[in-house]
Scaffold this motif. Structure first.
Motif, mmCIF file in Angstrom:
data_model
loop_
_atom_site.group_PDB
_atom_site.id
_atom_site.type_symbol
_atom_site.label_atom_id
_atom_site.label_comp_id
_atom_site.label_asym_id
_atom_site.label_seq_id
_atom_site.Cartn_x
_atom_site.Cartn_y
_atom_site.Cartn_z
ATOM 1 N N ALA A 183 0.838 -1.205 0.000
ATOM 2 C CA ALA A 183 0.000 0.000 0.000
ATOM 3 C C ALA A 183 0.870 1.250 0.000
ATOM 4 N N ALA A 184 1.965 1.210 0.754
ATOM 5 C CA ALA A 184 2.887 2.354 0.816
ATOM 6 C C ALA A 184 3.539 2.612 -0.535
ATOM 7 N N MET A 185 3.616 1.582 -1.363
ATOM 8 C CA MET A 185 4.218 1.721 -2.687
ATOM 9 C C MET A 185 3.185 2.113 -3.743
ATOM 10 N N GLY A 186 1.960 2.425 -3.279
ATOM 11 C CA GLY A 186 0.936 2.944 -4.189
ATOM 12 C C GLY A 186 0.067 1.894 -4.840
ATOM 13 N N LYS A 187 0.150 0.652 -4.386
ATOM 14 C CA LYS A 187 -0.664 -0.400 -4.973
ATOM 15 C C LYS A 187 -2.098 -0.334 -4.454
ATOM 16 N N THR A 188 -3.060 -0.640 -5.320
ATOM 17 C CA THR A 188 -4.464 -0.687 -4.916
ATOM 18 C C THR A 188 -4.743 -2.007 -4.209
ATOM 19 N N ALA A 189 -5.922 -2.105 -3.593
ATOM 20 C CA ALA A 189 -6.291 -3.341 -2.907
ATOM 21 C C ALA A 189 -6.340 -4.501 -3.893
ATOM 22 N N GLY A 190 -6.838 -4.246 -5.105
ATOM 23 C CA GLY A 190 -6.891 -5.288 -6.123
ATOM 24 C C GLY A 190 -5.506 -5.760 -6.533
ATOM 25 N N GLU A 191 -4.588 -4.824 -6.701
ATOM 26 C CA GLU A 191 -3.220 -5.173 -7.075
ATOM 27 C C GLU A 191 -2.522 -5.937 -5.957
ATOM 28 N N ILE A 192 -2.762 -5.535 -4.719
ATOM 29 C CA ILE A 192 -2.148 -6.225 -3.580
ATOM 30 C C ILE A 192 -2.691 -7.644 -3.467
ATOM 31 N N ALA A 193 -3.997 -7.802 -3.713
ATOM 32 C CA ALA A 193 -4.608 -9.130 -3.665
ATOM 33 C C ALA A 193 -3.955 -10.054 -4.695
ATOM 34 N N ILE A 195 -0.904 -9.732 -6.010
ATOM 35 C CA ILE A 195 0.494 -9.964 -5.641
ATOM 36 C C ILE A 195 0.610 -11.002 -4.526
ATOM 37 N N THR A 196 -0.277 -10.907 -3.538
ATOM 38 C CA THR A 196 -0.184 -11.769 -2.359
ATOM 39 C C THR A 196 -0.987 -13.050 -2.485
ATOM 40 N N GLY A 197 -1.739 -13.201 -3.577
ATOM 41 C CA GLY A 197 -2.516 -14.418 -3.778
ATOM 42 C C GLY A 197 -3.705 -14.526 -2.853
ATOM 43 N N THR A 198 -4.274 -13.378 -2.459
ATOM 44 C CA THR A 198 -5.450 -13.373 -1.594
ATOM 45 C C THR A 198 -6.586 -12.651 -2.311
ATOM 46 N N THR A 199 -7.609 -12.284 -1.563
ATOM 47 C CA THR A 199 -8.737 -11.552 -2.128
ATOM 48 C C THR A 199 -8.693 -10.100 -1.682
ATOM 49 N N VAL A 200 -9.432 -9.255 -2.400
ATOM 50 C CA VAL A 200 -9.522 -7.848 -2.011
ATOM 51 C C VAL A 200 -10.095 -7.737 -0.605
ATOM 52 N N ARG A 201 -11.073 -8.552 -0.302
ATOM 53 C CA ARG A 201 -11.678 -8.523 1.029
ATOM 54 C C ARG A 201 -10.638 -8.833 2.111
ATOM 55 N N THR A 202 -9.774 -9.813 1.847
ATOM 56 C CA THR A 202 -8.736 -10.161 2.817
ATOM 57 C C THR A 202 -7.728 -9.027 2.976
ATOM 58 N N VAL A 203 -7.354 -8.407 1.855
ATOM 59 C CA VAL A 203 -6.433 -7.271 1.909
ATOM 60 C C VAL A 203 -7.015 -6.157 2.767
ATOM 61 N N ASN A 204 -8.277 -5.823 2.515
ATOM 62 C CA ASN A 204 -8.923 -4.759 3.291
ATOM 63 C C ASN A 204 -9.015 -5.131 4.765
ATOM 64 N N GLN A 205 -9.232 -6.431 5.062
ATOM 65 C CA GLN A 205 -9.320 -6.868 6.451
ATOM 66 C C GLN A 205 -7.978 -6.719 7.154
ATOM 67 N N HIS A 206 -6.889 -7.051 6.441
ATOM 68 C CA HIS A 206 -5.558 -6.881 7.026
ATOM 69 C C HIS A 206 -5.294 -5.404 7.336
ATOM 70 N N CYS A 207 -5.699 -4.526 6.425
ATOM 71 C CA CYS A 207 -5.505 -3.083 6.642
ATOM 72 C C CYS A 207 -6.303 -2.601 7.842
ATOM 73 N N GLU A 208 -7.537 -3.077 7.949
ATOM 74 C CA GLU A 208 -8.388 -2.674 9.078
ATOM 75 C C GLU A 208 -7.823 -3.200 10.401
ATOM 76 N N ASN A 209 -7.308 -4.431 10.384
ATOM 77 C CA ASN A 209 -6.730 -4.993 11.607
ATOM 78 C C ASN A 209 -5.497 -4.192 12.034
#
Length: 234
Positions: A183-193, A195-209
């Motif tokens: 996220a610090a490198m400017g990636k969107t939630a979709g792009e991070i999902a 890259i990390t092999g997860t879902t957008v929902r999981t990415v957003n949950q990690h950010c919220e946690n």
């Protein structure tokens, strides 16, 4: 950003001020104020965190209670995004007090600038207001200024209230750190999902946690705080 790395090395308010002033000079902003925005019945001078405003102007601003009519202050309560002074709405024809305040500010060379709304302790709204021409800023530079303001505020808190116990308690998981790094490198939630092999929902949950663990207000603030604590590196 080199300025953020430099801020991270500071252990005093004077050190933070020196780094911030140098960074703002490079962006073309010569004066600034970081302050809480108290109830209109209170004196704003008691809530200033850091300032390089003209002393005569600030004395006039405080003595004439311009906090009550300042369009930029009012707009900070309606948005969380940085905005140019000129974008703060007010009725010039029917709001004589605000018009007088802005006209007097121009007499002190404060014709234009940019504001970054801030959230301070105990839910207080704050402001980071910079004097200069924001029209020449690129979108990336606006984002950098927002990050710089949040990081400055975080480092000021750090040098005044840091404790080893607090650092031990406020941490994040390796997966949360990985997500925040992207996220610090400017990636969107979709792009991070992807890259990390997860879902957008999981990415957003990690950010919220991570946001909850670090006691931050939003995703950008979470990234900045994680960088400040050396929990992520770019």
């Amino acid at each position: 950003m080199a300025s953020i790395e430099a801020l991270q090395r500071q252990d005093s308010t004077d050190g933070v001020r020196s780094v911030l002033e140098g960074a703002l000079d490079r962006y073309g902003f010569d004066r600034f104020i970081i302050s809480g925005l108290p109830d209109k019945s209170k004196d704003i001078r008691k809530f200033v965190v850091l300032s390089r405003w003209d002393e005569e102007w600030f004395a006039r601003y405080s003595e004439r209670d311009y906090l009550k009519v300042d369009p930029m202050v009012r707009h900070c309560f309606t948005t969380s995004l940085p905005f140019d002074w000129a974008a703060a709405p007010y009725d010039r024809e029917n709001n004589a007090a605000a018009r007088q305040m802005l006209d007097e500010a121009r007499d002190f060379g404060m014709t234009n600038g940019i504001c970054v709304p801030l959230h301070l302790e105990n839910g207080m709204q704050g402001i980071f207001s910079l004097v200069g021409d924001p029209t020449r800023l690129q979108i990336t530079e606006r984002l950098e200024l927002q990050m710089l303001s949040l990081y400055t505020l975080g480092q000021l808190r750090f040098v005044s209230t840091f404790s080893a116990e607090d650092t031990t308690r406020r941490t994040i998981t390796p997966r949360e750190a990985e997500v925040l790094k992207w996220a610090a490198m400017g990636k969107t939630a979709g792009e991070i999902a992807e890259i990390t092999g997860t879902t957008v929902r999981t990415v957003n949950q990690h950010c919220e946690n991570a946001q909850r663990r670090l006691g931050t207000r939003n995703r950008l603030h979470t990234v900045v705080e994680a960088m400040r604590r050396n929990l992520i590196t770019l």
